[in-house]
Design a protein around this motif. Sequence first.
Motif, PDB file in Angstrom:
ATOM      1  N   SER A   1       0.847  -1.188   0.000  1.00  0.00           N
ATOM      2  CA  SER A   1       0.000   0.000   0.000  1.00  0.00           C
ATOM      3  C   SER A   1       0.881   1.235   0.000  1.00  0.00           C
ATOM      4  O   SER A   1       1.904   1.271   0.675  1.00  0.00           O
TER       5      SER A   1
ATOM      6  N   ASP B   1      -0.348   3.913   1.180  1.00  0.00           N
ATOM      7  CA  ASP B   1      -0.874   4.669   2.315  1.00  0.00           C
ATOM      8  C   ASP B   1      -0.324   4.222   3.664  1.00  0.00           C
ATOM      9  O   ASP B   1      -0.128   5.039   4.555  1.00  0.00           O
TER      10      ASP B   1
ATOM     11  N   VAL C   1       1.715   4.688   9.722  1.00  0.00           N
ATOM     12  CA  VAL C   1       1.960   5.821   8.826  1.00  0.00           C
ATOM     13  C   VAL C   1       3.093   6.623   9.439  1.00  0.00           C
ATOM     14  O   VAL C   1       2.998   7.025  10.611  1.00  0.00           O
TER      15      VAL C   1
ATOM     16  N   THR D   1       3.581  14.484   8.319  1.00  0.00           N
ATOM     17  CA  THR D   1       2.200  14.026   8.239  1.00  0.00           C
ATOM     18  C   THR D   1       1.424  14.565   9.429  1.00  0.00           C
ATOM     19  O   THR D   1       1.771  14.302  10.583  1.00  0.00           O
TER      20      THR D   1
ATOM     21  N   ARG E   1      -5.107   8.379   5.599  1.00  0.00           N
ATOM     22  CA  ARG E   1      -4.257   7.312   5.055  1.00  0.00           C
ATOM     23  C   ARG E   1      -4.556   5.976   5.739  1.00  0.00           C
ATOM     24  O   ARG E   1      -4.598   4.935   5.083  1.00  0.00           O
TER      25      ARG E   1
ATOM     26  N   ARG F   1      -7.884   4.684   4.329  1.00  0.00           N
ATOM     27  CA  ARG F   1      -7.692   4.109   2.983  1.00  0.00           C
ATOM     28  C   ARG F   1      -6.919   2.796   3.059  1.00  0.00           C
ATOM     29  O   ARG F   1      -7.271   1.820   2.394  1.00  0.00           O
ATOM     30  N   GLY F   2      -5.874   2.780   3.858  1.00  0.00           N
ATOM     31  CA  GLY F   2      -5.069   1.574   4.005  1.00  0.00           C
ATOM     32  C   GLY F   2      -5.854   0.420   4.590  1.00  0.00           C
ATOM     33  O   GLY F   2      -5.691  -0.738   4.173  1.00  0.00           O
TER      34      GLY F   2
END
Length: 131
Positions: A51, A53, A74, A79, A87, A90-91
Amino acid sequence: MDPLKKKYQPIDEQIVLFNDEYYLSVQRLDVSELDANARESLFNHLFAFDSSDIELEIDISEEQRGVWYLQLLVPHVLTLPDAARKRLERGTKQLVSHLMQQPHHPASSGVGGDDLLWYVRRYNPDVEVIA
């Protein structure tokens, strides 16, 4: 604050900033119904997950209890918390889709709140909680 202690800063119920290095979310997988071959196949399938993300770490330390943990990470550098949350969302969706490709996809649930702190403290007993 002791600079050698790891830091744990809750962002919300499901996400923490760990040691100013990673935003962390954890999923619990129930692998109790899977035999050794199915578990091996699942592990290899998860290991192949990719991924843009998130990073994925697989923790099988409680396999004898029929539980695996998936750490979704992450990097903190550049960030902000809202971007990390997006993220991670989505991940997580990508991971669920990836798991659905397996013939035996185990039930999963998010680890949050006190359970998430307990999980982090298993490996970092002296972690310092920052409000």
